[in-house]
Design a protein around this motif. Structure first.
Motif: not given
Length: 461
Positions: A182-208
């Motif tokens: 769920x942190x990938x749905x939050x745009x504020x950098x504080x909540x996401x920095x230092x944590x794994x991001x969304x995997x956009x590679x491969x056939x089932x990647x997801x962008x937010x």
């Protein structure tokens, strides 16, 4: 409010010692120094707390709870209906989702069966439900349903026509939970920095992607450019952590219309808003309910006694075999509390009453806080029993001291982070005092809370 020290018969030394040691052992989620108070009882809107500070150790205070038990105490504390439901629910068998249960069946039939309480939002026969432990877990399941909607579990490949649907749209300032997904749905950098991001590679990647909340032009532009890649939109009908920010009239309906026209799933996160805006759901406008594909509810759902959530989804949305099994899926005790609590709310007309209380509360907040303390408060937003009162820049820098003064004035309240800096020239949204009141709150009690908040502000400035 009483400030008398705890008497000898209360074993003040032992209790405060245990409270202090236990508090130190509990993980501090907030970083800053803890409030030096601990709750030792209470009922209704009242909290009985003990002061743990060295200079006033053992002092007892009685507070009015303006936080609504972290926005979950629907009927206040120690409500007899909730106590009776807990007793009944623990004596009817410990089944999970593999076996049916009478408590679960009666609850879901009452809500979503023919003529059910919620069938204006969720027409009978078109939706099914799963339960989880928390709002975050409910949103995780909603996200899973979204991702499974593009996948063929038998052929282990994309569903035809879904190969390019790899984007989830969320909003600036949104809050949906702290879990890894769920942190990938939050745009504020504080909540996401230092944590794994969304995997956009491969056939089932997801962008937010994120766009400004409530901006119809931004919504129109995004759909025109990207609807062919869009799998789902996740939205709070009123943004909570951003500072209790409602969208402009008609925005949610237009969002739903665009999603339906472009075969995009619409997920409503009503964990916070459920039963707080004068009706069961906030996904509605002057024309009635706004349709959704998935709705997640929580907090007030558990009546302050159980931590629980529900995911209400269209029946065609499901997961692969065994892919959503959980120990916490609408167990009998939870169902008993939810059902009895909802019946009490309905019988007593508490939603209608909360709407009436909210009209007067909004005016009192504006008059007594914004009008008389413009150095502390700038704007009131909300309805029903859920309001945000935004702080000034100066007050935002002194939240810790303000919280202490509020407690000294006899009220416990919480603060939301605020949306901060927003793009497109939109004004900065500072941290916001959140007031969430149980549905049993009277107009007199609501007025008293406002007066105590005002007293706390006066003491600080």
């Amino acid at each position: 409010m009483s400030t008398a020290p705890v008497g000898a018969d209360d074993h003040a030394g032992d209790r405060t010692g245990v409270l202090s040691r236990g508090t130190d052992l509990h993980l501090n989620h907030y970083g800053a120094a803890r409030l030096p108070f601990a709750c030792v009882g209470g009922s209704g809107l009242h909290l009985d707390v003990v002061d743990l500070s060295p200079e006033r150790r053992g002092r007892r205070l009685r507070l009015l709870d303006a936080s609504g038990g972290y926005a979950s105490a629907t009927l206040g504390g120690d409500h007899p209906v909730v106590r009776a439901a807990l007793a009944r629910g623990t004596g009817v068998g410990n089944v999970t989702d593999e076996l049916g249960s009478l408590e679960r069946a009666e609850l879901l039939d009452r809500l979503l069966g023919p003529g059910g309480l919620w069938t204006d939002h969720f027409p009978a026969g078109r939706y099914h439900v799963s339960g989880r432990n928390s709002g975050s877990e409910g949103n995780e399941l909603a996200l899973r349903l979204v991702l499974e909607s593009r996948f063929d579990g038998r052929r282990l490949c994309h569903r035809p026509g879904k190969e390019r649907r790899d984007t989830i749209l969320a909003f600036h300032g949104a809050w949906h939970g702290w879990t890894g997904g769920l942190v990938q749905l939050l745009n504020r950098r504080y909540y996401r920095a230092g944590l794994p991001g969304t995997d956009t590679a491969g056939p089932y990647g997801v962008r937010v992607h994120h766009i400004p909340f409530g901006d119809l032009d931004a919504l129109t532009e995004y759909f025109a450019e990207s609807a062919d890649r869009l799998l789902a939109v996740v939205v709070e009908p009123i943004q909570g952590d951003a500072g209790i920010l409602p969208p402009p009239p008609g925005y949610l309906r237009e969002l739903a219309r665009r999603c339906a026209a472009d075969d995009v799933l619409l997920v409503a996160d009503e964990v916070l808003t459920f039963a707080k805006t004068g009706g069961w759901f906030a996904m509605r406008d002057a024309d009635g309910p706004v349709p959704t594909d998935i709705t997640v509810i929580g907090k007030f759902l558990g009546m302050g006694a159980v931590s629980t959530s529900m995911v209400i989804a269209r029946k065609e949305l499901a997961v692969r075999s065994s892919g959503a099994v959980t120990t916490s899926d609408l167990r009998p005790p939870n169902c008993a509390v939810i059902r009895d609590g909802i019946e009490h709310i309905e019988t007593e007309g508490l939603l209608r009453g909360s709407a009436d209380v909210g009209v007067n509360l909004a005016k009192h907040l504006d008059d007594a806080l914004v009008g008389r303390h413009p150095d502390v408060f700038t704007e009131v937003r909300g309805s029903g029993v859920m309001f945000g009162v935004e702080l000034t820049a100066a007050a935002a820098d002194r939240i810790g001291a303000l919280r202490r003064e509020l407690i000294e004035a006899g009220v416990y309240a919480e603060f939301m982070a605020g949306a901060g800096k927003r793009p497109g020239g939109r004004r900065y949204v500072h941290p916001t005092l959140r007031i969430v009141l149980p549905l049993i709150t009277t107009g007199t009690q609501a007025d008293e809370i406002v007066d105590r908040v005002a007293a706390g502000a006066r003491a600080l400035w």
